[in-house]
Design a protein around this motif. Structure first.
Motif: not given
Length: 204
Positions: A13, A33, A139, A162-164, A166, A184, A186, A194-195, A198
């Protein structure tokens, strides 16, 4: 039979996601992450780690590589953040059309050129042996590789989010078409991490 396992990861992120700047690195969440992703990948015998030149990708690669001692790390323009295809907006939802209109003429030329070179470099089986490589990118490029692996229409890179941090894995072998092994993923992230990347309120 020779094969390449290509591990594709979206950077962690970004700090201040509302600001577009190559100098902005990872948020605190992004650091967590990336570190957890490194633990997930610890022990995988990668030939190399490649990452885009923007700071958020560079910082993610540094944190992941800390769990991969001895694996060489390379910055690559091919793993950068660019428009992979000059997609015709005709017939697409209006929001996609407006999004595509935001790219300059130069981006519409340079991006597809880089995407073609990235596919040639990373999306083929080696001449012999088994190779694993990790590409920490953005992404758009992950979506492009997934679309390419599935032999889907070019416009289908749009809408693949895509998730950061992921993880997507594609296998390229000499005996058949590419195999999408993971998309993707996670599993290495707790629910509170998560998330990111998105739509708001999205949960898995």
């Amino acid at each position: 039979m020779a094969s390449r396992l290509l591990y594709l990861v979206r950077h962690g992120e970004q700090d201040r996601p509302e600001v577009e700047s190559p100098e902005i690195g990872l948020s605190e969440r992004g650091h967590r992450q990336a570190a957890l992703l490194g633990e997930r990948l610890r022990g995988v015998p990668f030939a190399a780690v490649h990452h885009g030149p923007l700071r958020r990708a560079t910082e993610t690669a540094e944190l992941v590589a800390a769990a991969l001692p001895g694996v060489p790390v390379y910055a690559s323009e091919l793993a950068g953040d660019y428009l992979p295809d000059d997609t015709d907006p005709a017939g697409l939802p209006p929001a996609y059309g407006r999004f595509l209109e935001g790219f300059s003429e130069r981006e519409r030329v340079d991006g597809p050129r880089l995407a073609a070179a990235a596919v040639e470099r990373f999306a083929t089986a080696p001449a012999e042996g088994d190779v694993r490589e990790l590409v920490i990118t953005h992404n758009f490029l992950i979506a492009w590789f997934v679309r390419h692996a599935l032999d889907a229409p070019k416009r289908r890179w749009l809408g693949l989010n895509h998730h950061n941090a992921g993880l997507t894995v594609i296998r390229y072998g000499t005996g058949g078409p590419p195999n999408l092994i993971a998309f993707n993923d996670v599993a290495h992230l707790p629910s509170e991490l998560r998330g990111a990347g998105l739509p708001p309120n999205y949960r898995v």
